[in-house]
Design a protein around this motif. Structure first.
Motif, short mmCIF file in Angstrom:
data_model
loop_
_atom_site.label_atom_id
_atom_site.label_comp_id
_atom_site.label_asym_id
_atom_site.label_seq_id
_atom_site.Cartn_x
_atom_site.Cartn_y
_atom_site.Cartn_z
N ARG A 89 -4.99 -6.17 -1.91
CA ARG A 89 -4.30 -4.89 -1.64
C ARG A 89 -2.89 -4.92 -2.21
O ARG A 89 -2.43 -3.94 -2.79
CB ARG A 89 -4.26 -4.62 -0.14
CG ARG A 89 -5.57 -4.23 0.44
CD ARG A 89 -5.43 -3.92 1.91
NE ARG A 89 -6.73 -3.76 2.52
CZ ARG A 89 -6.97 -3.88 3.81
NH1 ARG A 89 -5.98 -4.17 4.63
NH2 ARG A 89 -8.17 -3.73 4.29
N HIS A 90 -2.19 -6.05 -2.01
CA HIS A 90 -0.82 -6.16 -2.52
C HIS A 90 -0.80 -6.09 -4.04
O HIS A 90 0.07 -5.44 -4.63
CB HIS A 90 -0.17 -7.45 -2.04
CG HIS A 90 0.22 -7.43 -0.59
ND1 HIS A 90 1.18 -6.59 -0.10
CD2 HIS A 90 -0.24 -8.14 0.46
CE1 HIS A 90 1.31 -6.78 1.20
NE2 HIS A 90 0.44 -7.72 1.58
N LYS A 110 -9.47 -13.04 5.01
CA LYS A 110 -8.47 -12.01 5.31
C LYS A 110 -7.30 -12.10 4.34
O LYS A 110 -6.81 -11.08 3.85
CB LYS A 110 -7.98 -12.17 6.75
CG LYS A 110 -7.01 -11.09 7.16
CD LYS A 110 -6.62 -11.21 8.61
CE LYS A 110 -5.65 -10.11 8.98
NZ LYS A 110 -5.30 -10.19 10.39
N THR A 111 -6.85 -13.33 4.04
CA THR A 111 -5.75 -13.51 3.09
C THR A 111 -6.13 -12.98 1.72
O THR A 111 -5.32 -12.33 1.06
CB THR A 111 -5.38 -15.01 3.00
OG1 THR A 111 -4.99 -15.45 4.29
CG2 THR A 111 -4.25 -15.23 2.01
N LYS A 112 -7.35 -13.22 1.31
CA LYS A 112 -7.82 -12.76 0.01
C LYS A 112 -7.81 -11.23 -0.05
O LYS A 112 -7.38 -10.63 -1.04
CB LYS A 112 -9.23 -13.29 -0.24
CG LYS A 112 -9.77 -13.03 -1.60
CD LYS A 112 -11.12 -13.71 -1.76
CE LYS A 112 -11.72 -13.46 -3.12
NZ LYS A 112 -13.02 -14.10 -3.28
N ILE A 113 -8.28 -10.58 1.01
CA ILE A 113 -8.31 -9.12 1.06
C ILE A 113 -6.89 -8.55 1.04
O ILE A 113 -6.60 -7.60 0.30
CB ILE A 113 -9.08 -8.63 2.31
CG1 ILE A 113 -10.56 -8.96 2.16
CG2 ILE A 113 -8.88 -7.14 2.54
CD1 ILE A 113 -11.37 -8.75 3.42
N VAL A 114 -5.99 -9.13 1.82
CA VAL A 114 -4.61 -8.65 1.86
C VAL A 114 -3.94 -8.84 0.49
O VAL A 114 -3.24 -7.94 0.01
CB VAL A 114 -3.81 -9.37 2.97
CG1 VAL A 114 -2.33 -9.09 2.86
CG2 VAL A 114 -4.33 -8.95 4.34
N LYS A 119 -2.97 -4.63 -6.01
CA LYS A 119 -3.30 -3.27 -6.42
C LYS A 119 -2.09 -2.35 -6.24
O LYS A 119 -1.79 -1.54 -7.13
CB LYS A 119 -4.49 -2.75 -5.60
CG LYS A 119 -4.96 -1.39 -6.03
CD LYS A 119 -6.18 -0.94 -5.25
CE LYS A 119 -6.63 0.43 -5.70
NZ LYS A 119 -7.77 0.90 -4.92
N ALA A 120 -1.40 -2.49 -5.13
CA ALA A 120 -0.20 -1.68 -4.90
C ALA A 120 0.88 -2.00 -5.93
O ALA A 120 1.56 -1.09 -6.43
CB ALA A 120 0.32 -1.90 -3.49
N GLN A 121 1.03 -3.28 -6.27
CA GLN A 121 2.02 -3.68 -7.26
C GLN A 121 1.69 -3.08 -8.62
O GLN A 121 2.58 -2.59 -9.33
CB GLN A 121 2.09 -5.21 -7.36
CG GLN A 121 3.12 -5.72 -8.33
CD GLN A 121 4.53 -5.40 -7.92
OE1 GLN A 121 4.85 -5.27 -6.73
NE2 GLN A 121 5.40 -5.22 -8.89
N ARG A 122 0.43 -3.12 -9.03
CA ARG A 122 0.02 -2.54 -10.31
C ARG A 122 0.28 -1.03 -10.33
O ARG A 122 0.71 -0.47 -11.34
CB ARG A 122 -1.45 -2.83 -10.58
CG ARG A 122 -1.72 -4.25 -11.01
CD ARG A 122 -3.12 -4.41 -11.55
NE ARG A 122 -4.16 -4.01 -10.63
CZ ARG A 122 -4.82 -4.84 -9.80
NH1 ARG A 122 -4.55 -6.12 -9.80
NH2 ARG A 122 -5.75 -4.38 -8.99
N THR A 123 0.04 -0.36 -9.20
CA THR A 123 0.28 1.08 -9.11
C THR A 123 1.77 1.38 -9.27
O THR A 123 2.15 2.31 -9.99
CB THR A 123 -0.23 1.62 -7.77
OG1 THR A 123 -1.61 1.29 -7.63
CG2 THR A 123 -0.06 3.12 -7.67
N ARG A 124 2.61 0.58 -8.61
CA ARG A 124 4.06 0.78 -8.72
C ARG A 124 4.54 0.55 -10.16
O ARG A 124 5.36 1.30 -10.69
CB ARG A 124 4.81 -0.15 -7.77
CG ARG A 124 4.81 0.32 -6.32
CD ARG A 124 5.81 -0.44 -5.49
NE ARG A 124 5.51 -1.86 -5.37
CZ ARG A 124 4.72 -2.40 -4.45
NH1 ARG A 124 4.14 -1.62 -3.55
NH2 ARG A 124 4.50 -3.70 -4.42
#
Length: 119
Positions: A101-102, A94-98, A104-109
């Motif tokens: 996601r973080h 679960k930690t790996k999946i979260v 990926k969101a950081q790269r998008t920002r």
């Protein structure tokens, strides 16, 4: 979640079945993505007495499945330790999946910031 319990060289009593089912069902509190669990309880007289009972567990989850094998002198203790290890593996997953996601969101920002489009 479907729980399948089988044994090798061991009689599956109601108490053993209830203990294993209760322990494995608690894993659903960690994630609701568990599809099924296959638990094999083994009694091997050829091993040392400290490793006479074994538990092999297989959790079917989306992505790579989780496998655990644990041996102990007491069957109930082996089940408890195996379930703790499964819980640790589920938390790690679960930690790996979260974290993915973080990231990926950081790269998008960061990409949007470079283009001058603040998010």
């Amino acid at each position: 979640m479907q729980i399948h319990i089988s044994t090798q060289h061991l009689k599956l009593t109601g108490a053993i079945h209830a203990h294993v089912a209760q322990k494995v069902s608690h894993l659903e509190h960690l994630t609701d993505q568990i599809i099924g669990a296959h638990i094999v309880l083994v009694h091997d007289e050829t091993k040392s007495p400290s490793k006479a009972y074994g538990v092999k567990a297989h959790l079917a989850v989306p992505g790579p499945d989780i496998h655990i094998e644990e041996h102990h002198r007491d069957l109930y203790a082996a089940v408890d330790i195996a379930v703790e290890k499964l819980g640790g593996q589920l938390r790690k997953r679960k930690t790996k999946i979260v974290d993915q996601r973080h990231r990926k969101a950081q790269r998008t920002r960061e990409a949007a910031k470079k283009l001058g489009k603040g998010i």
